[in-house]
Motif scaffolding. Structure first.
Motif, PDB file in Angstrom:
ATOM      1  N   UNK A  26      -7.890 -45.502  -0.076  1.00  0.00           N
ATOM      2  CA  UNK A  26      -8.824 -44.530   1.418  1.00  0.00           C
ATOM      3  C   UNK A  26     -10.484 -45.242   1.227  1.00  0.00           C
ATOM      4  N   UNK A  27     -10.083 -46.277   2.161  1.00  0.00           N
ATOM      5  CA  UNK A  27     -11.483 -47.109   2.262  1.00  0.00           C
ATOM      6  C   UNK A  27     -11.871 -46.304   3.623  1.00  0.00           C
ATOM      7  N   UNK A 278     -18.970 -35.465   1.782  1.00  0.00           N
ATOM      8  CA  UNK A 278     -18.946 -35.163   0.079  1.00  0.00           C
ATOM      9  C   UNK A 278     -18.871 -33.283  -0.283  1.00  0.00           C
ATOM     10  N   UNK A 279     -18.441 -32.849  -1.739  1.00  0.00           N
ATOM     11  CA  UNK A 279     -17.927 -31.969  -2.297  1.00  0.00           C
ATOM     12  C   UNK A 279     -18.667 -30.963  -1.427  1.00  0.00           C
ATOM     13  N   UNK A 300     -12.045 -36.884   2.711  1.00  0.00           N
ATOM     14  CA  UNK A 300     -13.661 -36.418   2.545  1.00  0.00           C
ATOM     15  C   UNK A 300     -13.736 -37.385   1.912  1.00  0.00           C
ATOM     16  N   UNK A 301     -14.780 -37.263   1.414  1.00  0.00           N
ATOM     17  CA  UNK A 301     -15.691 -39.010   1.495  1.00  0.00           C
ATOM     18  C   UNK A 301     -16.117 -38.766  -0.056  1.00  0.00           C
ATOM     19  N   UNK A 314      -7.856 -32.462   2.077  1.00  0.00           N
ATOM     20  CA  UNK A 314      -8.949 -33.225   1.356  1.00  0.00           C
ATOM     21  C   UNK A 314      -8.668 -34.196   0.823  1.00  0.00           C
ATOM     22  N   UNK A 315      -8.464 -35.187   1.681  1.00  0.00           N
ATOM     23  CA  UNK A 315      -8.085 -36.557   1.082  1.00  0.00           C
ATOM     24  C   UNK A 315      -9.244 -36.999   0.578  1.00  0.00           C
ATOM     25  N   UNK A 316      -9.369 -37.487  -0.420  1.00  0.00           N
ATOM     26  CA  UNK A 316     -10.506 -38.937  -1.296  1.00  0.00           C
ATOM     27  C   UNK A 316     -10.616 -39.693  -0.257  1.00  0.00           C
TER      28      UNK A 316
END
Length: 338
Positions: A26-27, A278-279, A300-301, A314-316
């Motif tokens: 995912x961009x 970020x986490x 997320x990112x 929490x999709x990366x």
């Protein structure tokens, strides 16, 4: 007993295995436009973006976020899957990005900070750019709380291609920009506005931002949402670092962003993106608040691919920058192999 080369063999085997596992990247984008200064390195030039989208369509399985979520749930993600998202809600998402996305047929989710819609003030990193990195006669000691730095006047834009990822700041103003962004990062909206007020007073500048850096109006957001390729998601009200504010305030930011966007567009908002993402920028309590607010999935990112069984709250995502299309392709290939 240590076997020479075993670690390298295992890494190679893992990379080979990952090459054939169904997954998606995912961009994450923010802006598509041309700027003289871009100190956060979040802007992609329109021509570069067009080439990137053309490459994605030719070389990858481009999914909407809805298709990606459904694929994760069903365990049927296609190989080489890619999805595109934008954060924040800049006006150039409609003016510059959408025509290219429609030309290339790329479905996109736009996560919008609802409190910025229709406003004329800039996001705080942009406003610090306006106050510190643009030509200005302001000079002398700038004090913000306990922080201070003596800054010279700036007759012209210096090192316009500089960004905060670089280790060396070319001028004292660039270093001040870096430090004040770090200082403002964990603040709530009121704290950031207080910081900006002190810098505005020092610079002798008003609050109204540049046309080139404004967010969408309500009408523009509605126009964006009317595209069959565009989906609108929430991104809080004021874009705080959620882990730095209390749980009650987090809940308000999350719930009110959803409610406000639904009022503007007259349709449900089912997705959310954590600011910064970020986490360490949100917590397990934040994720629960997102779920309780009624969001179906959230992004997320902090990098990594999305595989079957992924946490849909929490999709990366991975940050896409102003890279030539072939460089972006190489990076996507590398992310799939990690």
């Amino acid at each position: 007993m240590r076997i020479p080369g075993l670690g390298r063999i295992r890494r190679s085997a893992r990379r080979l295995r990952n090459r054939f596992r169904a997954a998606a990247v995912v961009l994450l984008y923010h802006r598509v436009t041309r700027l003289e200064t871009d100190p956060q390195w979040l802007t992609v030039r329109p021509g570069v973006f067009d080439e990137q989208m053309e490459m994605l369509r030719k070389r990858w399985s481009v999914l909407s976020m809805r298709q990606l979520v459904d694929g994760v749930r069903a365990g049927r993600l296609p190989k080489r899957a890619v999805a595109v998202t934008f954060d924040d809600g800049y006006a150039d998402n409609l003016q510059e990005a959408l025509p290219i996305l429609e030309k290339r047929g790329v479905p996109t989710t736009f996560f919008v900070a609802s409190g910025f819609v229709g406003g004329r003030e800039e996001a705080f990193p942009d406003e610090l750019d306006r106050l510190l990195l643009q030509p200005s006669k302001a000079a002398g000691m700038l004090r913000v709380g306990a922080w201070s730095m003596d800054l010279p006047a700036m007759s012209a834009v210096t090192a316009g291609n500089w960004n905060v990822l670089e280790k060396v700041a070319p001028t004292a103003r660039h270093e001040a920009y870096r430090q004040l962004c770090a200082l403002a990062g964990p603040m709530d909206h009121a704290g950031r506005q207080g910081l900006l007020d002190e810098v505005r007073t020092w610079a002798g500048a008003g609050r109204e931002g540049r046309e080139s850096h404004r967010m969408m109006s309500e009408n523009e957001l509605a126009r964006l949402a009317s595209s069959p390729l565009a989906t609108i998601g929430a991104h809080t009200v004021t874009h705080p670092r959620l882990s730095a504010i209390g749980l009650e305030e987090q809940g308000r930011e999350i719930r009110q962003s959803k409610r406000r966007l639904e009022e503007i567009m007259g349709r449900e908002v089912a997705s959310f993106a954590y600011p910064y993402g970020g986490d360490s920028d949100y917590s397990a309590e934040t994720v629960r608040a997102v779920k309780e607010a009624g969001f179906e999935f959230a992004c997320s990112n902090y990098g990594g691919v999305v595989r079957h069984g992924a946490d849909l709250l929490q999709i990366n995502r991975v940050l896409a920058r102003d890279w030539p299309a072939d460089v972006l392709e190489e990076k996507i290939e590398g992310w799939f192999l990690e």
